[in-house]
Structures are given as structure tokens and as C-alpha cells.
Design a protein around this motif. Sequence first.
Motif, mmCIF file in Angstrom:
data_model
loop_
_atom_site.group_PDB
_atom_site.id
_atom_site.type_symbol
_atom_site.label_atom_id
_atom_site.label_comp_id
_atom_site.label_asym_id
_atom_site.label_seq_id
_atom_site.Cartn_x
_atom_site.Cartn_y
_atom_site.Cartn_z
ATOM 1 N N ILE A 1 -2.823 -16.389 -73.862
ATOM 2 C CA ILE A 1 -1.483 -16.908 -74.088
ATOM 3 C C ILE A 1 -0.508 -15.759 -73.858
ATOM 4 C CG2 ILE A 1 0.078 -17.896 -75.801
ATOM 5 C CD1 ILE A 1 -2.372 -19.240 -77.066
ATOM 6 N N TYR B 1 6.163 -16.510 -86.071
ATOM 7 C CA TYR B 1 6.333 -15.181 -85.484
ATOM 8 C C TYR B 1 5.083 -14.851 -84.693
ATOM 9 C CZ TYR B 1 10.123 -14.692 -88.846
ATOM 10 O OH TYR B 1 11.268 -14.864 -89.563
ATOM 11 N N ALA C 1 -2.046 -25.536 -80.133
ATOM 12 C CA ALA C 1 -2.765 -24.270 -80.290
ATOM 13 C C ALA C 1 -2.439 -23.642 -81.638
ATOM 14 C CB ALA C 1 -2.404 -23.307 -79.158
ATOM 15 N N GLY C 2 -1.810 -24.432 -82.508
ATOM 16 C CA GLY C 2 -1.508 -23.906 -83.837
ATOM 17 C C GLY C 2 -0.316 -22.972 -83.850
ATOM 18 N N ILE C 3 0.532 -23.058 -82.818
ATOM 19 C CA ILE C 3 1.728 -22.207 -82.763
ATOM 20 C C ILE C 3 2.923 -23.126 -82.900
ATOM 21 C CG2 ILE C 3 3.030 -20.522 -81.416
ATOM 22 C CD1 ILE C 3 0.384 -19.935 -79.920
ATOM 23 N N LEU C 4 3.617 -23.047 -84.027
ATOM 24 C CA LEU C 4 4.668 -24.003 -84.343
ATOM 25 C C LEU C 4 6.052 -23.374 -84.203
ATOM 26 C CD1 LEU C 4 3.104 -25.696 -87.509
ATOM 27 C CD2 LEU C 4 2.651 -26.122 -85.080
ATOM 28 N N LEU D 1 -0.256 -12.553 -76.185
ATOM 29 C CA LEU D 1 -0.293 -12.878 -77.613
ATOM 30 C C LEU D 1 -1.501 -12.219 -78.275
ATOM 31 C CD1 LEU D 1 0.733 -14.594 -80.024
ATOM 32 C CD2 LEU D 1 -0.749 -16.424 -79.209
ATOM 33 N N VAL D 2 -1.273 -11.443 -79.318
ATOM 34 C CA VAL D 2 -2.392 -10.817 -80.040
ATOM 35 C C VAL D 2 -2.385 -11.160 -81.530
ATOM 36 C CG1 VAL D 2 -2.638 -8.900 -78.429
ATOM 37 C CG2 VAL D 2 -1.076 -8.686 -80.370
ATOM 38 N N GLY D 3 -1.276 -11.671 -82.044
ATOM 39 C CA GLY D 3 -1.243 -12.002 -83.472
ATOM 40 C C GLY D 3 -0.155 -13.014 -83.761
ATOM 41 N N GLN D 4 -0.238 -13.593 -84.950
ATOM 42 C CA GLN D 4 0.700 -14.663 -85.296
ATOM 43 C C GLN D 4 0.913 -14.685 -86.802
ATOM 44 O OE1 GLN D 4 -0.589 -18.398 -83.762
ATOM 45 N NE2 GLN D 4 0.713 -19.602 -85.104
ATOM 46 N N MET D 5 2.141 -14.976 -87.217
ATOM 47 C CA MET D 5 2.444 -15.039 -88.646
ATOM 48 C C MET D 5 3.342 -16.246 -88.900
ATOM 49 S SD MET D 5 3.318 -11.039 -89.474
ATOM 50 C CE MET D 5 4.597 -10.891 -88.255
ATOM 51 N N ARG D 6 3.173 -16.839 -90.079
ATOM 52 C CA ARG D 6 4.033 -17.952 -90.467
ATOM 53 C C ARG D 6 4.355 -17.818 -91.942
ATOM 54 N NH1 ARG D 6 1.105 -23.193 -89.591
ATOM 55 N NH2 ARG D 6 1.211 -22.429 -87.450
ATOM 56 N N ALA D 7 5.631 -17.989 -92.276
ATOM 57 C CA ALA D 7 6.042 -17.972 -93.685
ATOM 58 C C ALA D 7 6.425 -19.389 -94.088
ATOM 59 C CB ALA D 7 7.221 -17.021 -93.884
ATOM 60 N N TYR D 8 5.900 -19.843 -95.227
ATOM 61 C CA TYR D 8 6.233 -21.173 -95.750
ATOM 62 C C TYR D 8 7.291 -20.992 -96.840
ATOM 63 C CZ TYR D 8 1.988 -22.804 -93.431
ATOM 64 O OH TYR D 8 1.032 -23.116 -92.506
#
Lengths: 199, 199
Positions: free
Chosen positions: B144, B130, B123-126, B191-198
Motif C-alpha cells: 500500500i 493516521y 483493508a481496515g484503513i478508515l 505504508l508501514v504502520g497505522q494508528m486510530r484514536a477512538y
Amino acid sequence: MRLTPRQQAVLDALRAEAAAQARPPTLVGLCALLGLRSRGSLHKHVRALIAAGLVEPLDPRYPGIRLIAQDPPADTLPFLGRIAAGRPIDALPQAETIQVPPHLRTAAPCYVLQVTGDSMCEAGILDGDYVVIEHRRSADNGAIVVALIRGEDTTLKRILQEPGQVTLFPANAALQPLRFAPQEVEIQGVLVGQMRAYR
Amino acid sequence: MRLTPRQQAVLDALRAEAAAQARPPTLVGLCALLGLRSRGSLHKHVRALIAAGLVEPLDPRYPGIRLIAQDPPADTLPFLGRIAAGRPIDALPQAETIQVPPHLRTAAPCYVLQVTGDSMCEAGILDGDYVVIEHRRSADNGAIVVALIRGEDTTLKRILQEPGQVTLFPANAALQPLRFAPQEVEIQGVLVGQMRAYR
DNA sequence: GATTCAGAGAACAGCAAGAGAACTTCAGCC
DNA sequence: GGCTGAAGTTCTCTTGCTGTTCTCTGAATC
């Protein structure tokens, strides 16, 4: 200090001109843009914008009405829309902005794109996701980059740069890696952050 | 202070306009919207709304009837750490906070967790992402959710609630759906939002 | 009947906005 | 130097919109 509707309209016109034109407009030119016949009337509005600190004081020796350059709030980045084929990132108008928390960006200039397609779905980057891109012309191997291919297509892929060859890897088993000559691929930025809203 | 029906109607019209229009309506414009012919009549209602603290005092220099700005949702949310087995969300100390852009959250109370594991990777949640969670006790099927299982394990899964049975679906072909009795599963948020830092 | 609410309409003041005239300054040119 | 034109500045005048206050009327309610 609050702007009247007309002062806001003058400011908007100035911003539109600043984005489109190299030369700042004069009172006469701005009058034409706004459909005014009297420089005097427009001058009143410009004076108000100068007082509000939004426009540089005019200097007859250097004609033209110049906006005060203002750095946007730290947590707001330009939103350049969906990744669209055939459009170099630089050429896109910088109209919209989007809020980005500091931990999703770097200190370098960044912008935000919205992802189109599922070519990176196995890297957790889905259609509709917002990606934060650091504006750079180079990237380390293995980084996910925004690449402009032959000046035509803009795409988000993982990059591998070898002597004489650049390979762009999708993260989707249904798609094949794409190989190019180095001069065919122009890096326009590196992925540094990502956001998704569930609605 | 209680509003009369007509005052409430004026307030509703103002809110609808504020959502739709860039410019706040004037007395004349609002009269047209409400089917009134007299500015004076409407002015009485607006005056009452100003007294009630719902509308900004009018200033003829800056025309338009403006609602008092609701305090915008804070862009800082509690960060409750990694999803940890055996700890109900409520019990976690609310020490850290994290910045979240408004489009990744809802108006309801929200908090942020960091994802552990790859059970939702399809689902693109790794691992390490966050996720922004709206604090709720119920959820629609297909959402979710953060679920507390038997008061022991907290997990992020897609939920299906049927009579007599609750199923939690991972998004990972290597894992099986988990079935529970309704009383074993406590929804702690959606779940309403998602963030990822590279980095 | 008294009170409250709602609307119509008249009258008024304030001010943004525009038009236009007159002025200064400056650069370019003969 | 003197002329010209462009750009900016300042001023007055007018117009029209906006908000404000007021009185009067009618309906509903207690």
C-alpha cells in the motif's frame, strides 16, 4: 548507576516474587530462590539495590525486601497478549509492555491487547491489530468493549445495554449479534486506540 | 578510521550477539564464537573498536563487550496532515509532529498522514486514521503506497506495477481500480504502520 | 628486509561473588 | 526477667572470572 549481572538477577527474582506472592521475601527466602547459602552474600546485593534506589531500605521490625514502586514511563503500557478465551484480563501476568503514543490512550489506566480473528473487520479492526483498552467496568452504548462472557470468554465487540439484556455486536456480516443476561457480561475495558504494523 | 578485516569480523560477531543475546559477550565468550584461543589477541581487536568509537570502553566491574548504542530512532515523526489532492508530499511544510511507537515505523525516514475518505476501508484503513509512511520512491507489488498521480493527486492505494502499466487498487467494492502509464505515477512512500484514536 | 596483521600464551591485577562466622535487634513465650 | 528464634548486619576469607599487558611467532605485503 549500573547493576552487575548478579544484582540484576536479584532484582528480577524480587520482581517475580512481588508479582506472585503477597508477602515480600526475606533474605532467607530470597537466598533459597537464588540458590544461595549465605545471607551475607545476598545482603551485599540487596544493599546495592537499595543504594540504586530500586529497593526500600530494610526495617527489621517489618521483615521482608520490598521493591520501590515505580510508575512505568508514560508512553509504555502493559501488553497483555492476544485476546484469549477463558482468561479474565485481570488474571494475566503483567510481563510485557508496549509503547503507545499519548494520543491513542486516555489519562485512565490502559492496557494493550492483540486482536485475534476478524469479527470486527468491518470496523477496521483486523486480525493481529493492537488495541489500546481503557480499564473500565462500564461503557456507553455503542462503544467497542472488551467483555468477559460468563467468566469464560473474552471478546472485543460493540455493546448495547438495555434493561434485562446486553447485546454484543460483531462488525462482520457473517456473524450474528450475541444476546446475554446483564449478569453474564462483565466489561473489562473500552477501546480507545488502535495500532497496526505492516511487515 | 578504517577497520581491518578481522576487526570487522569481530564487530559483526558483536552485532549478531547483541541481536540474539540479552547479555553482552565477554572476551572469553567472543573468543569461542570466533574460534580464537587467546583473549589477548581478541583484546587487541576490541581495543581498536573502542578507539574507533564503535564499542563501549570495557569495565571489569560490569563484564561484557557492549556496542555503542546507536541513537534510537526518534519517536516523533513529521505529521504532514491529511492526504490532500494536488500537493506533492515533499512540498508540505514540516511544522507539526506526532508521536509514533517504534514498532509502527522502520529505520528509514518516515512521516505520518491522516487518511481522507473510505477508499481503503476494506483493508481496515478508515477515514481519519493516521498512517505511518516510509519515504521511498519504489515499492513491491501488493504494497500500500502513497502515490502522486500526474503531479496533481495524492492517494493511498495498493499498487501493482506491470510493464507499461501501473494499477492502483482501492479496497472498497464501490470503487474501480485505476490504471496509469508508469510515468504518471510517482511513489512517495510505503505504508508501514497505522494508528486510530477512538474519541 | 621492513612493516603490518593476526594469533598464542603467560603473567598479572582487580573485583564480583559466595561462604561462613559473629553480632545486634526484636518479638514471642514461659 | 530470661530464654529462644528469626531477621538483618557486618566482617573476613577464598575463589574464580574478567580484563589487561606483554612477548614471541608466523604469514602476507610492499
